[in-house]
Design a protein around this motif. Sequence first.
Motif, PDB file in Angstrom:
ATOM      1  N   LEU A  17     -57.863  22.839  12.247  1.00 42.46           N
ATOM      2  CA  LEU A  17     -56.884  21.405  11.943  1.00 42.46           C
ATOM      3  C   LEU A  17     -57.773  20.719  12.765  1.00 42.46           C
ATOM      4  N   LYS A  18     -58.635  19.236  12.219  1.00 43.93           N
ATOM      5  CA  LYS A  18     -58.532  18.523  12.853  1.00 43.93           C
ATOM      6  C   LYS A  18     -58.299  17.653  13.442  1.00 43.93           C
ATOM      7  N   ARG A  19     -58.112  17.174  14.521  1.00 41.67           N
ATOM      8  CA  ARG A  19     -56.543  15.776  15.689  1.00 41.67           C
ATOM      9  C   ARG A  19     -57.165  15.199  15.464  1.00 41.67           C
ATOM     10  N   GLY A  20     -56.031  14.263  14.795  1.00 35.97           N
ATOM     11  CA  GLY A  20     -55.645  13.248  14.251  1.00 35.97           C
ATOM     12  C   GLY A  20     -55.495  12.028  15.541  1.00 35.97           C
ATOM     13  N   ALA A  21     -55.346  11.148  15.095  1.00 36.28           N
ATOM     14  CA  ALA A  21     -54.654  10.298  15.858  1.00 36.28           C
ATOM     15  C   ALA A  21     -53.864   9.835  16.713  1.00 36.28           C
ATOM     16  N   ARG A  22     -53.713   9.927  17.965  1.00 37.36           N
ATOM     17  CA  ARG A  22     -52.493   9.488  18.175  1.00 37.36           C
ATOM     18  C   ARG A  22     -51.979   8.163  18.388  1.00 37.36           C
ATOM     19  N   THR A  23     -50.634   8.098  18.458  1.00 37.69           N
ATOM     20  CA  THR A  23     -49.609   7.035  18.355  1.00 37.69           C
ATOM     21  C   THR A  23     -50.150   6.227  19.378  1.00 37.69           C
ATOM     22  N   GLN A  24     -50.055   5.219  19.486  1.00 34.53           N
ATOM     23  CA  GLN A  24     -50.248   4.227  20.444  1.00 34.53           C
ATOM     24  C   GLN A  24     -49.458   4.004  21.404  1.00 34.53           C
ATOM     25  N   THR A  25     -48.153   3.750  20.789  1.00 31.30           N
ATOM     26  CA  THR A  25     -46.990   3.434  22.183  1.00 31.30           C
ATOM     27  C   THR A  25     -45.874   5.136  21.395  1.00 31.30           C
ATOM     28  N   SER A  26     -45.749   5.579  23.079  1.00 29.27           N
ATOM     29  CA  SER A  26     -44.314   6.308  22.962  1.00 29.27           C
ATOM     30  C   SER A  26     -43.547   6.332  22.596  1.00 29.27           C
ATOM     31  N   ARG A  27     -42.376   6.686  21.550  1.00 29.66           N
ATOM     32  CA  ARG A  27     -41.253   5.720  21.001  1.00 29.66           C
ATOM     33  C   ARG A  27     -40.415   6.720  22.193  1.00 29.66           C
ATOM     34  N   LEU A  95     -53.768  15.269   2.455  1.00 27.24           N
ATOM     35  CA  LEU A  95     -53.290  13.121   2.790  1.00 27.24           C
ATOM     36  C   LEU A  95     -55.054  12.344   3.907  1.00 27.24           C
ATOM     37  N   ARG A  96     -55.127  13.525   5.179  1.00 23.40           N
ATOM     38  CA  ARG A  96     -56.613  12.844   5.424  1.00 23.40           C
ATOM     39  C   ARG A  96     -56.747  12.007   4.205  1.00 23.40           C
ATOM     40  N   PHE A  97     -57.813  12.590   3.519  1.00 25.91           N
ATOM     41  CA  PHE A  97     -58.877  12.091   2.375  1.00 25.91           C
ATOM     42  C   PHE A  97     -58.629  11.051   1.239  1.00 25.91           C
ATOM     43  N   ALA A  98     -56.854  10.737   1.224  1.00 20.45           N
ATOM     44  CA  ALA A  98     -56.297   9.737   0.946  1.00 20.45           C
ATOM     45  C   ALA A  98     -56.250   8.594   1.654  1.00 20.45           C
ATOM     46  N   LEU A  99     -55.791   9.116   2.753  1.00 21.05           N
ATOM     47  CA  LEU A  99     -54.826   8.043   3.705  1.00 21.05           C
ATOM     48  C   LEU A  99     -55.933   7.883   5.121  1.00 21.05           C
ATOM     49  N   GLY A 100     -56.798   8.614   5.543  1.00 18.11           N
ATOM     50  CA  GLY A 100     -57.791   8.342   6.510  1.00 18.11           C
ATOM     51  C   GLY A 100     -57.434   9.514   7.663  1.00 18.11           C
ATOM     52  N   ASP A 101     -58.610   9.885   8.533  1.00 17.08           N
ATOM     53  CA  ASP A 101     -58.000  10.291   9.834  1.00 17.08           C
ATOM     54  C   ASP A 101     -57.222   9.862  10.388  1.00 17.08           C
ATOM     55  N   ASP A 102     -56.770   9.645  10.621  1.00 16.89           N
ATOM     56  CA  ASP A 102     -55.628   8.236  11.765  1.00 16.89           C
ATOM     57  C   ASP A 102     -54.238   8.040  11.247  1.00 16.89           C
ATOM     58  N   ALA A 103     -54.148   8.542   9.375  1.00 11.70           N
ATOM     59  CA  ALA A 103     -52.818   8.816   8.503  1.00 11.70           C
ATOM     60  C   ALA A 103     -52.301  10.383   9.539  1.00 11.70           C
ATOM     61  N   ILE A 104     -53.078  11.117  10.025  1.00 14.09           N
ATOM     62  CA  ILE A 104     -52.446  12.695  10.225  1.00 14.09           C
ATOM     63  C   ILE A 104     -52.769  12.645  11.032  1.00 14.09           C
ATOM     64  N   ALA A 130     -47.234  19.052  11.483  1.00 17.18           N
ATOM     65  CA  ALA A 130     -48.209  17.349  11.186  1.00 17.18           C
ATOM     66  C   ALA A 130     -47.586  16.439  11.794  1.00 17.18           C
ATOM     67  N   VAL A 131     -47.690  15.034  11.864  1.00 14.46           N
ATOM     68  CA  VAL A 131     -47.228  14.215  11.707  1.00 14.46           C
ATOM     69  C   VAL A 131     -48.014  12.883  11.078  1.00 14.46           C
ATOM     70  N   ALA A 132     -47.609  12.271   9.400  1.00 10.25           N
ATOM     71  CA  ALA A 132     -47.671  11.590   9.110  1.00 10.25           C
ATOM     72  C   ALA A 132     -47.057   9.801   9.707  1.00 10.25           C
ATOM     73  N   TYR A 133     -48.612   9.157   9.414  1.00  4.97           N
ATOM     74  CA  TYR A 133     -47.955   7.504   9.855  1.00  4.97           C
ATOM     75  C   TYR A 133     -47.838   6.796   8.542  1.00  4.97           C
ATOM     76  N   GLY A 172     -40.659  23.406   9.630  1.00  2.59           N
ATOM     77  CA  GLY A 172     -42.032  23.445   9.601  1.00  2.59           C
ATOM     78  C   GLY A 172     -41.831  21.694   9.351  1.00  2.59           C
ATOM     79  N   GLY A 173     -42.768  21.397   8.829  1.00  4.20           N
ATOM     80  CA  GLY A 173     -43.430  20.662   7.962  1.00  4.20           C
ATOM     81  C   GLY A 173     -43.808  19.613   8.009  1.00  4.20           C
ATOM     82  N   MET A 174     -43.580  18.892   7.531  1.00  2.00           N
ATOM     83  CA  MET A 174     -43.886  17.334   8.350  1.00  2.00           C
ATOM     84  C   MET A 174     -42.921  16.330   8.313  1.00  2.00           C
ATOM     85  N   SER A 175     -43.392  15.618  10.258  1.00  2.00           N
ATOM     86  CA  SER A 175     -42.828  14.346   9.841  1.00  2.00           C
ATOM     87  C   SER A 175     -43.133  13.341   9.271  1.00  2.00           C
TER      88      SER A 175
END
Length: 550
Positions: A17-27, A95-104, A130-133, A172-175
């Motif tokens: 799995l390619k690492r996706g971008a992390r969120t800018q702000t931690s909830r 999903l990475r192909f459709a939405l971009g690497d940073d989205a997952i 995984a986490v989708a944004y 598991g699954g997608m958050s």
Amino acid sequence: MFRRPAARLRELASPFLKRGARTQTSRAEEAFRHKTLPQPFWSSTRVLAFTALTGSAAFVAGVNDQSHRFQLLWHRSNKPRYAGKTELENAISELRFALGDDAISTDDEDLQLHGYSEWSSINIDQLPVAVAYPKSTQEVSQIAKVCYKYKVPMIPYSGGSSLEANFSAPYGGMSIDFTHMDKIVALHADDMDVVVQPSVPWMSLNEQIKESGLFFPVDPGPSARIGGMVGTSCSGTNAVRYGTMKDWVINLTVVLADGTVIKTRRRPRKSSAGYNLTNLFIGSEGTLGLVTEITLKLTVIPQDTSVAVVTFPTIRDAAAAASKVMRAGIPVAAMEIMDEVQMAVINKAGSTAKKWKEVPTMFFKFSGTRAGVQENVKLVKAIARSHKSGDFEFAVDAEEQKTLWSARKESLWSMLALREEGHEVWSTDVAVPLSRLPDIIEISKKEMDDLGLFASILGHIGDGNFHESIMYNSKDPKERAAVEKCIKDMVDRALEMEGTCTGEHGIGLGKKDSLLKELGIDTINVMRNIKGALDPHWLMNPGKIMDMPS
């Protein structure tokens, strides 16, 4: 109590799995003020492998004595089967192909943040894969279509401040994190409504629309966001005057399990057109669909507001006074109770300039016209005095009102901040008919005090809803068991009094058995049939509210 997954599943999948971008702000940093999350045991590769190996395994056993009726209901349905390793790879890649690497993202810290909560009473070791944004309803629909195709569970994530493991990932699954969907879409000031995306914080919403002279009155914890508030049908301190979340939602845009986008109704404040689908999704905790847009009613900011604090000799005296205030029909804006422990927490947190008496205390908010506020204060004072109250202390200005009320609103976070290493806080709620409130609070308070732990009662006493918060040593099994029994006894007592196992926190993972006791198997089976119709593969936040088909 939930068991941890077997440790033998630790080695595993190659790091495909390619690492996706992390969120800018931690909830968690927003909501919990810089608490450090523990290091995750379940890395992305471990999570993926565990999910692949256990895809269709039931997480919690069904209710044994009703299993024959459950099987009859589901005799034509197969046990849900979730994506294996290859299917998960394909879903993430698409999903990475459709939405971009940073989205997952499959970053370990992101997975930990989206599967574990510092303030939840229930936590499990399993994390999402995984986490989708997403950034729009269309992108949410794309995510759902891919997850539906590969049978990947979907778990919505909004403010991350739920208390019953509502956003955990037992399969598991997608958050699906709505952090980028945080915009006010349209304000209709003349119609007194507003359209928002799910990640809009309720406090930020009111700040942005205050120039219109309107506000949204539902006020749960400070970090709550509108999407999560819809999911749990939450309320807050203003519920006694303004009602709960279900009273303020006009319509919803929802993405169903297969990616279909629906709108539950149009924008008038009243409609008798068909089934009430809006209320079907409110309180469903994401088990029926993903809410991507919400139209909310607004109301006029009151002309005058006054905040007062008054002490009582016992918690029963305070509860009895609250019951009498409600029975007298006095329109208080809010009426909250805090026991002596919570008042000590406020003092230790230093959130107000004043040092308060550490005795059972009630917080009152009065709002309306100036004349109306004065009259209501006079009436409440008379009732309070008849129940041995002390003198009322009023905030001197708007700033002190805000500070004082925020001390009440942030009481749980203040208690969490006092934890020692290895300690956790179990916080849960029940609600009972108003006439039974003094009884249940008195008994529950005594049983809680008998534990000998740092524990408190607080709550929205004006509508029969109260909370227990107990701090305990999480590494001591006997202590944990004693706390669990105390909480269970409180919930059972509420049900015996014709109450509910939760007034505003929701069911999540932690209260499924209590929901069955409250409503019975036939009612739960109706809920299962509704879920089966909208989500036949049980992909939407599976394991929450009710157990899986077996």
